[in-house]
Design a protein around this motif. Structure first.
Motif, PDB file in Angstrom:
ATOM      1  N   HIS A 211      -0.226  -6.279  -1.597  1.00 51.15           N
ATOM      2  CA  HIS A 211       0.320  -5.067  -2.209  1.00 51.15           C
ATOM      3  C   HIS A 211      -0.147  -3.819  -1.473  1.00 51.15           C
TER       4      HIS A 211
ATOM      5  N   SER B 172      -2.812 -11.471  -3.207  1.00 51.02           N
ATOM      6  CA  SER B 172      -1.802 -10.627  -3.829  1.00 51.02           C
ATOM      7  C   SER B 172      -2.205  -9.165  -3.795  1.00 51.02           C
TER       8      SER B 172
ATOM      9  N   LEU C 236      -6.786  -5.211  -8.972  1.00 54.93           N
ATOM     10  CA  LEU C 236      -5.429  -5.507  -9.429  1.00 54.93           C
ATOM     11  C   LEU C 236      -4.949  -4.418 -10.383  1.00 54.93           C
TER      12      LEU C 236
ATOM     13  N   LEU D 146       2.880  -9.653 -11.746  1.00 55.37           N
ATOM     14  CA  LEU D 146       1.484  -9.221 -11.735  1.00 55.37           C
ATOM     15  C   LEU D 146       0.857  -9.411 -13.108  1.00 55.37           C
TER      16      LEU D 146
ATOM     17  N   SER E 108       5.216 -11.811  -7.331  1.00 53.40           N
ATOM     18  CA  SER E 108       4.888 -10.381  -7.420  1.00 53.40           C
ATOM     19  C   SER E 108       5.209  -9.674  -6.105  1.00 53.40           C
TER      20      SER E 108
ATOM     21  N   GLU F 239      -1.614  -2.120 -10.287  1.00 51.67           N
ATOM     22  CA  GLU F 239      -0.676  -2.012 -11.402  1.00 51.67           C
ATOM     23  C   GLU F 239      -0.446  -0.562 -11.803  1.00 51.67           C
TER      24      GLU F 239
END
Length: 271
Positions: free
Chosen positions: A144, A140, A233, A251, A94, A237
Motif C-alpha cells: 500500500h 500488504s 495498517l 483491509l 486489498s 486505512e
C-alpha cells in the motif's frame, strides 16, 4: 470495426454481463484500467472461462463501439493458490481494490503493475512456504505504501506537515510522538484531535517500507511485532479513507484475521 490488438495485464475484477458473458477489469501497464467484455466466459466449457480475478492474462482484443471484446486469452500466471490462506487472499484482494481506486482508465501508472505483481509473488511465497501470517500483513502494508506513492497519494513520511522539519524519529526516546492528521499528514508532537499517534520506532519502521525489501533483522526475521504492524495498517486505512474516500473491505477482513475484536478505526472512510 476497431483493429484487434494484444493486451497484457492482471485481472482485478470480474462481474456478470448479460446471461453468459463477463465484464473484466484489467490492469495494464500501458493503458491503465481497461474494461472488457468476455463473451461466453460464464459457460462451464468456455475457452475464456479463465477470465477471473488475480490472473495475469495475455488477451487478443477487438470490437467496434462500446466495450472491446476478448477474442482469445492465455493465462501467463494464476494467483489462485492465495485462496489457501485467508490472510494472504485478503491481502491480495486489498491490493486489487487499491489499484482499482488509484489507476485511471486508459492511462497507465508507471511501475504500478510491476510493483503489484512483485507483492503478489511474495504473498504466494507466504502460502507455498507456509510462512507466518504476519508476513502477509506486512506485505500488504508495504505494498500500500508503494502503490499510494506511485498513484500520487504518497504518505508524507519525511517532513512534518506543519513545521516542515525533518521527520527524524529519535530511536530510544519513548516519550517522542508524532500525530497522524489524515487531511494534512504527520505532525511532530501529540496534537489534540489526532486520530493516531506513532512513537519513534513505529515511524522509523513505516519510513523503511518505502524501500523494496521488507525490514528484517540480521537473522532474517521480520522487524516489529504484530501489534505494531496492526497500527501501521491503521495508518493505511485512515489515509486511504481520507484521500480515496472509500473504505477497503479487504483491509477490514485482513484486520479481522489478526484482531477479530478490533473495531474499524474512526475516520477510516466509507464503503
Amino acid at each position: 470495426m476497431s483493429p484487434e490488438r494484444i493486451l497484457e495485464g492482471l485481472s482485478l475484477k470480474c462481474g456478470a454481463l448479460g446471461e453468459n458473458d463477463r465484464l473484466l477489469t484489467l490492469l495494464s501497464a500501458e493503458e491503465g484500467l481497461v474494461r472488457l467484455a468476455v463473451p461466453g466466459a460464464r459457460r462451464p466449457k468456455s475457452s475464456l472461462a479463465a477470465a477471473v480475478p488475480l490472473v495475469l492474462l495475455r488477451l487478443q482484443v477487438g470490437g467496434g463501439r462500446g466495450l472491446a471484446r476478448v477474442r482469445q486469452l492465455t493465462v501467463a500466471r494464476s494467483y489462485a493458490n492465495l485462496a489457501g490462506r485467508l490472510e494472504a487472499l485478503a491481502a491480495a484482494q486489498s491490493l486489487a481494490e487499491l489499484a482499482l481506486q488509484l489507476v485511471p482508465s486508459g492511462e497507465g501508472v508507471p511501475g504500478a503493475l510491476d510493483d503489484l505483481l512483485m507483492h503478489l509473488g511474495r504473498l504466494e511465497t507466504v502460502v507455498s512456504e507456509r510462512q507466518g501470517s504476519l508476513e502477509a500483513l506486512a506485505i500488504s502494508v508495504q505494498a500500500h505504501v508503494h502503490l499510494l506513492a506511485l498513484g500520487g497519494y504518497a504518505l508524507p513520511l519525511q517532513r512534518c506537515s506543519r513545521s516542515g522539519s525533518a521527520l527524524e524519529p529519535p530511536l530510544g526516546d519513548w516519550s517522542w510522538r508524532c500525530s497522524l492528521l489524515p487531511a494534512e499528514g504527520l505532525v511532530i508532537g501529540a496534537v489534540p484531535g489526532a486520530l493516531l499517534m506513532l512513537n519513534a520506532s513505529e515511524l522509523a519502521l513505516l519510513q523503511r517500507l518505502t524501500r523494496p525489501a521488507l525490514p528484517r533483522t540480521r537473522a532474517g526475521e521480520l522487524m516489529g511485532p504484530e501489534l505494531v504492524w496492526l497500527r501501521l495498517l491503521q495508518v493505511i486505512e485512515l489515509w486511504c479513507g481520507e484521500h480515496l474516500d472509500r473504505r477497503s473491505r479487504s483491509l477490514g477482513l485482513l484486520r479481522i484475521c489478526f484482531a477479530p475484536d478490533h473495531p474499524l478505526p474512526p475516520g477510516a472512510g466509507r464503503s
